[in-house]
Design an enzyme around this catalytic site. Structure first.
Site, PDB file in Angstrom:
ATOM      1  N   CYS A 134      52.721  53.364  75.320  1.00  0.00           N
ATOM      2  CA  CYS A 134      53.779  54.469  75.319  1.00  0.00           C
ATOM      3  C   CYS A 134      54.125  54.583  74.043  1.00  0.00           C
ATOM      4  O   CYS A 134      55.053  53.941  73.338  1.00  0.00           O
ATOM      5  CB  CYS A 134      55.119  53.528  76.153  1.00  0.00           C
ATOM      6  SG  CYS A 134      56.252  54.870  76.272  1.00  0.00           S
ATOM      7  N   CYS A 137      58.001  55.140  73.608  1.00  0.00           N
ATOM      8  CA  CYS A 137      58.752  53.585  73.428  1.00  0.00           C
ATOM      9  C   CYS A 137      58.364  53.114  71.978  1.00  0.00           C
ATOM     10  O   CYS A 137      59.424  52.609  71.583  1.00  0.00           O
ATOM     11  CB  CYS A 137      58.309  52.745  74.435  1.00  0.00           C
ATOM     12  SG  CYS A 137      57.875  53.698  76.156  1.00  0.00           S
ATOM     13  N   ASP A 138      57.341  53.098  71.707  1.00  0.00           N
ATOM     14  CA  ASP A 138      56.972  52.316  70.484  1.00  0.00           C
ATOM     15  C   ASP A 138      56.458  53.014  69.286  1.00  0.00           C
ATOM     16  O   ASP A 138      56.440  52.176  68.271  1.00  0.00           O
ATOM     17  CB  ASP A 138      55.942  51.283  70.983  1.00  0.00           C
ATOM     18  CG  ASP A 138      56.077  50.109  72.250  1.00  0.00           C
ATOM     19  OD1 ASP A 138      57.283  49.929  72.414  1.00  0.00           O
ATOM     20  OD2 ASP A 138      55.386  50.174  72.987  1.00  0.00           O
TER      21      ASP A 138
END
Ligand code: FAD
Ligand code: NAP
Length: 313
Positions: A134, A137-138
């Protein structure tokens, strides 16, 4: 109480099924979603092919208003993981992971799909510690650093473009020299100076230490190993359908499936079991798009309404 309809999964298909069943007159409809509603598109950093949506919006932005719209018409959300859907006589039993169960006259399975593992050494060991599926997300953890992206489909290329905005360099590692992604996206990749294409190459090993990933070794067609020093590796190598809820106690599936484990449906999203529908990425020949998942959800809901009307009247 027996629900009129149980919807399993709260992505674009499940939420649209929720909107259409409740607005279409079914009284007791519950959507079972194990996490926050919205589905896998909430991981996407951009969406530009949902009709009517223009401008730079994320998948999260797109999905934010959907649950509220459904709740307005009476959809209930049970934040629970479903472990099994079974059927006896005319009633479905929805068993949750906590062991409790609820009954329903109809069910719509919208459990979508999940990121596949690429299968290289170190992938599991460093998952969540430098290996990610992701970028939204990261990606921020690698601001000003170099990262590697694995895959050659729409997801890998779009997320590589996203990461190139944050990171100093993106190594795009793909096992062939042509891409599965749409031509427009491939063009943007080729024009991006921060993206280096590492083609005809597969990941061999991700290595690191207790603090995380230090690099990835990739092997090309000639068997030569290249060592790329990066703290982050993003894998986007496709998805597996989430069909576990349909597996019965004896190991068989509740309804007919194809060899890839996708649910076989007709044009009304009906499965081989009366009253059971499937919608979105989990069904055969799914285009794997938000718009088609939402369309499936609406079609399945209309069919479920007719089924329940006939059953109870
Ligand atoms: P999903 O979105 O997968 O939703 C399924 C839901 O079911 C999830 O919320 C999950 O938590 C829940 N669930 C699963 N199992 C259970 C269970 N046992 N109990 C309870 N809940 C459960 N499509 C586009 O059209 N345009 C794009 O730009 C685009 N970009 C993408 C970018 C990325 C990074 C990814 C991963 C996908 C992208 N897609 C895009 C594809 C799109 O997201 C999917 O096709 C769509 O989300 C499928 O919707 P769905 O409702 O079928 O399933
Ligand atoms: P995908 O299209 O299945 O692509 C997976 C990629 O990973 C392929 O390039 C594949 O290589 C590669 N791959 C598979 N297993 C691998 C392994 N073990 N090691 C290394 N590489 C591996 O998956 P996706 O990109 O996630 O897309 C899924 C669906 O969602 C598609 O239908 C896609 O069109 C859709 N989607 C659409 C959009 C959009 O419309 N904007 C955005 C994202 C996703 P090969 O090419 O050699 O097989």
């Amino acid at each position: 109480m027996i629900l009129d309809c149980a919807i399993i999964g709260g992505g674009p298909a499940g939420l649209t099924a929720g909107l259409y069943t409740t607005r279409g007159g079914l009284e007791n409809v519950t959507m079972f979603e194990k996490g926050m509603p919205g589905g896998q598109i909430t991981q996407s950093s951009e969406i530009e092919n949902y009709p009517g949506v223009t401008g730079d919006i994320t998948g999260m932005d797109l999905m934010m208003p959907w649950p509220e719209q459904c709740q307005k018409f009476g959809l209930k959300h049970d934040m629970a993981e479903v472990s099994r859907i079974s059927k006896k006589d005319d009633v479905f039993t929805i068993t949750k992971s906590d062991g409790t169960s609820i009954q329903a006259y109809s069910a719509i399975v919208c459990t979508g799909s999940s990121p596949r593992r690429a299968g290289f050494n170190g992938e599991e060991k460093f998952f969540g510690k430098g290996v990610s599926t992701c970028a939204t997300c990261d990606g921020f953890f690698y601001k000003g650093k170099e990262v590697a992206v694995i895959g050659g489909g729409d997801t890998a290329l779009e997320e590589a473009l996203y990461l190139a905005k944050i990171c100093t360099k993106v190594y795009l590692i793909h096992r062939r020299d042509t891409f599965r992604a749409s031509p427009n996206t491939v063009k943007r990749i080729q024009e991006n100076e921060k993206i280096e294409l590492v083609l005809n190459s597969v990941p061999d090993e991700v290595y690191g230490d207790a603090s995380g990933v230090n690099g990835i070794k990739v092997k090309n067609k000639e068997g030569e190993i290249r060592d790329i020093s990066v703290p982050g590796v993003f894998t986007f190598v496709g998805n597996n359908v989430n069909n576990q809820t349909l597996i019965q106690e004896d190991g068989t599936f509740l309804c007919d499936m194809n060899a890839q484990g996708q649910v076989i449906v007709d044009l009304s999203m009906k499965t081989s079991v009366p009253g059971l529908h499937a919608a979105g990425d989990i069904r055969i020949q799914a285009p794997k798009q938000v718009v088609s998942a939402a369309g499936d959800g609406a079609v399945a809901a209309l069919s479920a309404i007719s089924y329940v009307d006939e059953l109870l009247n």
